[in-house]
Design a protein around this motif. Structure first.
Motif, PDB file in Angstrom:
ATOM      1  N   GLY A  60       0.777  -1.229   0.000  1.00 35.84           N
ATOM      2  CA  GLY A  60       0.000   0.000   0.000  1.00 35.84           C
ATOM      3  C   GLY A  60       0.811   1.283   0.000  1.00 35.84           C
ATOM      4  O   GLY A  60       0.243   2.368   0.082  1.00 35.84           O
ATOM      5  N   LEU A  61       2.139   1.200  -0.102  1.00 35.21           N
ATOM      6  CA  LEU A  61       2.937   2.429  -0.118  1.00 35.21           C
ATOM      7  C   LEU A  61       2.966   3.030  -1.517  1.00 35.21           C
ATOM      8  O   LEU A  61       3.051   2.313  -2.515  1.00 35.21           O
ATOM      9  CB  LEU A  61       4.375   2.138   0.328  1.00 35.21           C
ATOM     10  N   SER A  62       2.931   4.345  -1.570  1.00 32.93           N
ATOM     11  CA  SER A  62       3.046   5.044  -2.853  1.00 32.93           C
ATOM     12  C   SER A  62       4.496   4.962  -3.325  1.00 32.93           C
ATOM     13  O   SER A  62       5.408   4.698  -2.534  1.00 32.93           O
ATOM     14  CB  SER A  62       2.647   6.510  -2.698  1.00 32.93           C
ATOM     15  N   LEU A  63       4.707   5.216  -4.609  1.00 38.28           N
ATOM     16  CA  LEU A  63       6.080   5.171  -5.136  1.00 38.28           C
ATOM     17  C   LEU A  63       6.953   6.259  -4.515  1.00 38.28           C
ATOM     18  O   LEU A  63       8.149   6.050  -4.287  1.00 38.28           O
ATOM     19  CB  LEU A  63       6.064   5.279  -6.662  1.00 38.28           C
ATOM     20  N   ASP A  64       6.370   7.414  -4.204  1.00 36.50           N
ATOM     21  CA  ASP A  64       7.133   8.471  -3.525  1.00 36.50           C
ATOM     22  C   ASP A  64       7.593   8.001  -2.144  1.00 36.50           C
ATOM     23  O   ASP A  64       8.724   8.229  -1.739  1.00 36.50           O
ATOM     24  CB  ASP A  64       6.298   9.744  -3.374  1.00 36.50           C
ATOM     25  N   ARG A  65       6.692   7.354  -1.432  1.00 33.86           N
ATOM     26  CA  ARG A  65       7.034   6.841  -0.091  1.00 33.86           C
ATOM     27  C   ARG A  65       8.062   5.720  -0.192  1.00 33.86           C
ATOM     28  O   ARG A  65       8.972   5.634   0.611  1.00 33.86           O
ATOM     29  CB  ARG A  65       5.777   6.377   0.618  1.00 33.86           C
ATOM     30  N   ILE A  66       7.939   4.868  -1.202  1.00 24.72           N
ATOM     31  CA  ILE A  66       8.916   3.799  -1.409  1.00 24.72           C
ATOM     32  C   ILE A  66      10.292   4.399  -1.666  1.00 24.72           C
ATOM     33  O   ILE A  66      11.294   3.923  -1.131  1.00 24.72           O
ATOM     34  CB  ILE A  66       8.480   2.881  -2.574  1.00 24.72           C
ATOM     35  N   ALA A  67      10.348   5.463  -2.465  1.00 27.01           N
ATOM     36  CA  ALA A  67      11.630   6.125  -2.732  1.00 27.01           C
ATOM     37  C   ALA A  67      12.251   6.625  -1.434  1.00 27.01           C
ATOM     38  O   ALA A  67      13.451   6.467  -1.206  1.00 27.01           O
ATOM     39  CB  ALA A  67      11.438   7.280  -3.718  1.00 27.01           C
ATOM     40  N   ALA A  68      11.437   7.199  -0.554  1.00 29.15           N
ATOM     41  CA  ALA A  68      11.936   7.690   0.735  1.00 29.15           C
ATOM     42  C   ALA A  68      12.413   6.538   1.613  1.00 29.15           C
ATOM     43  O   ALA A  68      13.433   6.638   2.295  1.00 29.15           O
ATOM     44  CB  ALA A  68      10.861   8.502   1.451  1.00 29.15           C
ATOM     45  N   VAL A  69      11.705   5.427   1.574  1.00 37.08           N
ATOM     46  CA  VAL A  69      12.106   4.245   2.353  1.00 37.08           C
ATOM     47  C   VAL A  69      13.440   3.723   1.840  1.00 37.08           C
ATOM     48  O   VAL A  69      14.359   3.417   2.616  1.00 37.08           O
ATOM     49  CB  VAL A  69      11.029   3.140   2.279  1.00 37.08           C
ATOM     50  N   LEU A  70      13.582   3.618   0.532  1.00 38.41           N
ATOM     51  CA  LEU A  70      14.819   3.092  -0.058  1.00 38.41           C
ATOM     52  C   LEU A  70      16.017   3.996   0.233  1.00 38.41           C
ATOM     53  O   LEU A  70      17.133   3.517   0.375  1.00 38.41           O
ATOM     54  CB  LEU A  70      14.646   2.891  -1.562  1.00 38.41           C
ATOM     55  N   GLY A  72      16.296   5.588   2.944  1.00 39.18           N
ATOM     56  CA  GLY A  72      16.513   5.532   4.383  1.00 39.18           C
ATOM     57  C   GLY A  72      15.952   6.737   5.112  1.00 39.18           C
ATOM     58  O   GLY A  72      16.205   6.919   6.302  1.00 39.18           O
ATOM     59  N   ASP A  73      15.185   7.577   4.404  1.00 39.97           N
ATOM     60  CA  ASP A  73      14.620   8.766   5.029  1.00 39.97           C
ATOM     61  C   ASP A  73      13.511   8.431   6.025  1.00 39.97           C
ATOM     62  O   ASP A  73      13.331   9.121   7.014  1.00 39.97           O
ATOM     63  CB  ASP A  73      14.065   9.728   3.969  1.00 39.97           C
ATOM     64  N   ILE A  74      12.739   7.384   5.726  1.00 38.72           N
ATOM     65  CA  ILE A  74      11.646   6.980   6.601  1.00 38.72           C
ATOM     66  C   ILE A  74      11.603   5.463   6.682  1.00 38.72           C
ATOM     67  O   ILE A  74      12.137   4.773   5.824  1.00 38.72           O
ATOM     68  CB  ILE A  74      10.273   7.509   6.100  1.00 38.72           C
ATOM     69  N   ASP A  75      10.953   4.956   7.710  1.00 35.32           N
ATOM     70  CA  ASP A  75      10.749   3.522   7.847  1.00 35.32           C
ATOM     71  C   ASP A  75       9.495   3.123   7.085  1.00 35.32           C
ATOM     72  O   ASP A  75       8.541   3.891   6.984  1.00 35.32           O
ATOM     73  CB  ASP A  75      10.570   3.129   9.320  1.00 35.32           C
ATOM     74  N   ALA A  76       9.517   1.911   6.584  1.00 34.17           N
ATOM     75  CA  ALA A  76       8.333   1.392   5.903  1.00 34.17           C
ATOM     76  C   ALA A  76       7.336   0.903   6.936  1.00 34.17           C
ATOM     77  O   ALA A  76       7.647   0.062   7.754  1.00 34.17           O
ATOM     78  CB  ALA A  76       8.718   0.246   4.975  1.00 34.17           C
ATOM     79  N   VAL A  77       6.177   1.469   6.888  1.00 35.83           N
ATOM     80  CA  VAL A  77       5.090   0.994   7.732  1.00 35.83           C
ATOM     81  C   VAL A  77       4.028   0.495   6.768  1.00 35.83           C
ATOM     82  O   VAL A  77       3.384   1.276   6.085  1.00 35.83           O
ATOM     83  CB  VAL A  77       4.532   2.111   8.636  1.00 35.83           C
TER      84      VAL A  77
END
Length: 139
Positions: A60-70, A72-77
């Motif tokens: 359910g993560l957006s591609l923008d959020r996935i980019a941030a996760v990859l 290391g800016d944010i954790d994947a929830v």
């Protein structure tokens, strides 16, 4: 030995269409291949990156959020997707007027007594916070 894949092989292994793989590369979610056009070669890291993006996207993560996760800016929830007809049992704890907590008991992994203790502790913390004086404004 370092296994290499063609785009077709990579797509078969990741269960993603070529267009999606190219799009993920364009967005920087997946490293660029070595070489270009038909000579492009992909490696195990590319497959792992694609599988990670697919898993996060499926969660359910957006591609923008996935980019941030990859990055290391944010954790994947990842919230699991729930199928129609899924039944969930939740505990609803009223801490105070306007302060409620919902707990998905099946995912929490604690028993009823622990849940009651949690509720007592949260209510006690809320009451302590309410008794404190508001912070003095700083000049």
């Amino acid at each position: 030995m370092n296994t290499t894949y063609t785009l077709d092989e990579l797509c078969a292994l990741s269960a993603l269409p070529k267009r999606t793989v190219r799009y993920y590369v364009q967005l920087g979610l997946v490293d660029r291949p070595e070489g270009e056009t038909r000579a492009a070669r992909y490696f195990q890291r590319h497959l792992e990156q694609l599988l990670t993006v697919r898993r996060l996207s499926g969660g359910g993560l957006s591609l923008d959020r996935i980019a941030a996760v990859l990055k290391g800016d944010i954790d994947a929830v990842i919230e699991p997707r729930r199928a129609p007809g899924t039944v969930e049992v939740r505990a609803h704890i009223t801490v105070a007027d306007g302060v409620d907590i919902q707990i998905e008991t099946s995912r929490l992994g604690i028993g009823p007594e622990q849940l009651r203790r949690f509720a007592r502790e949260v209510i006690a913390l809320y009451e302590r916070i309410q008794q404190e004086k508001p912070d003095e404004p700083t000049p």
